[in-house]
Scaffold this active site. Sequence first.
Site, PDB file in Angstrom:
ATOM      1  N   HIS A   1       0.851  -1.191   0.000  1.00  0.00           N
ATOM      2  CA  HIS A   1       0.000   0.000   0.000  1.00  0.00           C
ATOM      3  C   HIS A   1       0.891   1.247   0.000  1.00  0.00           C
ATOM      4  O   HIS A   1       1.483   1.610   1.010  1.00  0.00           O
ATOM      5  CB  HIS A   1      -0.902  -0.007   1.230  1.00  0.00           C
ATOM      6  CG  HIS A   1      -2.070   0.935   1.143  1.00  0.00           C
ATOM      7  ND1 HIS A   1      -2.209   1.873   0.137  1.00  0.00           N
ATOM      8  CD2 HIS A   1      -3.166   1.087   1.929  1.00  0.00           C
ATOM      9  CE1 HIS A   1      -3.330   2.555   0.317  1.00  0.00           C
ATOM     10  NE2 HIS A   1      -3.929   2.099   1.398  1.00  0.00           N
TER      11      HIS A   1
ATOM     12  N   TYR B   1      -0.893   7.381   3.178  1.00  0.00           N
ATOM     13  CA  TYR B   1      -0.288   6.559   4.215  1.00  0.00           C
ATOM     14  C   TYR B   1       1.234   6.613   4.074  1.00  0.00           C
ATOM     15  O   TYR B   1       1.763   7.336   3.237  1.00  0.00           O
ATOM     16  CB  TYR B   1      -0.879   5.151   4.183  1.00  0.00           C
ATOM     17  CG  TYR B   1      -2.376   5.171   4.449  1.00  0.00           C
ATOM     18  CD1 TYR B   1      -2.875   5.735   5.619  1.00  0.00           C
ATOM     19  CD2 TYR B   1      -3.288   4.687   3.511  1.00  0.00           C
ATOM     20  CE1 TYR B   1      -4.242   5.810   5.866  1.00  0.00           C
ATOM     21  CE2 TYR B   1      -4.659   4.754   3.755  1.00  0.00           C
ATOM     22  CZ  TYR B   1      -5.128   5.322   4.927  1.00  0.00           C
ATOM     23  OH  TYR B   1      -6.483   5.405   5.156  1.00  0.00           O
TER      24      TYR B   1
ATOM     25  N   ARG C   1     -16.749  -0.483  -3.031  1.00  0.00           N
ATOM     26  CA  ARG C   1     -18.051  -0.236  -2.412  1.00  0.00           C
ATOM     27  C   ARG C   1     -19.207  -0.943  -3.115  1.00  0.00           C
ATOM     28  O   ARG C   1     -20.193  -1.325  -2.474  1.00  0.00           O
ATOM     29  CB  ARG C   1     -18.310   1.269  -2.338  1.00  0.00           C
ATOM     30  CG  ARG C   1     -17.468   1.964  -1.287  1.00  0.00           C
ATOM     31  CD  ARG C   1     -17.559   3.471  -1.408  1.00  0.00           C
ATOM     32  NE  ARG C   1     -16.865   3.952  -2.582  1.00  0.00           N
ATOM     33  CZ  ARG C   1     -17.023   5.180  -3.091  1.00  0.00           C
ATOM     34  NH1 ARG C   1     -17.882   6.004  -2.543  1.00  0.00           N
ATOM     35  NH2 ARG C   1     -16.332   5.559  -4.138  1.00  0.00           N
TER      36      ARG C   1
END
Length: 468
Positions: A241, A246, A434
Amino acid sequence: MAPQDLNRGVPGLEYFTPKHNANPGAPFPNAQQNVPTPTLFKPLTIRGTTLRNRILVAPMCQYSTAHEGPTTGALTDYHIATLGHYALKGAGLVFIEATGVQANGRISPNCPGLWTDAQIPALRRVSDFIRSQGAQSGIQLAHAGRKASTCAPWIAGEKTEGGKKKVSVKAGVDVGGWPDNVVGPMGGQEWAWDEKAADDESGGYWAPRALSTKDIEELVLDWANAAQRAVKAGIDVIEIHGAHGYLIHQFLSPVTNQRTDKYGGSFENRTRLLIEITEAIRKVIPDTMPLYLRISSTDWMEETEKGKSLGSWDVESSLRLAKLLPGLGVDLLDVSSGGNHPEQRINMFDSKDYQIRIASQIRRELKKENLSLFIGAVGLITEAEQARNIVEEGGAANAKTGDTEIAKEAEAAVKVTEAKDGNEPSADVVLVARQFMREPEWVLKVAWQLGLDVAWPNQFLRIRFPKL
């Protein structure tokens, strides 16, 4: 015929689950199809693995693990119920959400981790079930950096700021947080993600401390150790990731990385951490195991004062990085965007087809230089509004019901992965998030809208859509 042959179980499991007659979500082998099989539903081999179709479940944070006790950070039956259902209903690969390689690398105290061997058995249980349904299991290894130690979003949603729901709430020690051990490339209150003062009640993020060179060396080792644990747990695919603000993204972008050592400054220095992590992981995982990387292809900060003065991570930077990846052993680049700074000039949850265009641009540039790297498009099929902006108005020609939105989504998914009129496809796979939460059977619905006869799970055959 013996009774056990009437309903065969998947071998190698400690419990019974039926072995499907045919692989759900894949076209029936040797079946007479009414339409040509779109690339979206053709298998794709990456190193030693073969996806049954090109539809992948993107990692989705669920904030549903224990924050204390012996099972801290370990996956639970909740993850089998949710992730397992996506596999059962035909997804080609199911990613387990952002998983902390260190305890302080979790986004929230209730996010999963893989920093200890004690977390392997629960991960294996989830992975085994995903694989038993014919899908590949993937895990996204992550470190949240300065965005760590926050509460689950529904906790933030219960609090208001100026009449609006808060985006983030700090997780203190009382709820399992680690306010004194949030880290990043830079340290100090001015480097909190929302740049708010410590005593500002509207602030939702802790001030980070700057990682030392020794800290970074330990971090790289912990990333490799987590990858080894994932292999032991039976995971098929690992994704690094490097997106959404992040830790790795924080190092990549000059907006958040103003270090003066070998990990800051030049492009080479800002990408050093990612390269070291990639090399460390590739050394400890099997040669047959695919390695993916997710990046934010742009900060969306080019038009801001901060971006103009400091520079930012942009599409050109992503192109430059992408050209290095095949040589590092990365097999697929998962192209997302944004999340690194609150001043970004686009909402990454409403990015419509921008990410698809960027993914397509990267894929074209790599092809020009004969570089081999699969490209994944993410954030494109999750909303009906996005689908409407990708395809022509009027829906899919093969739609057989009034469900025009799923028809448009089906056409959009095909368009991204299909070569047409001499043009290369925009991406090799699509990663959907989603929409799977809304409709776990999304793969089966897409196939039906396309007029394609695909296999269903045995237990659902009696309610499968009628053949077109």
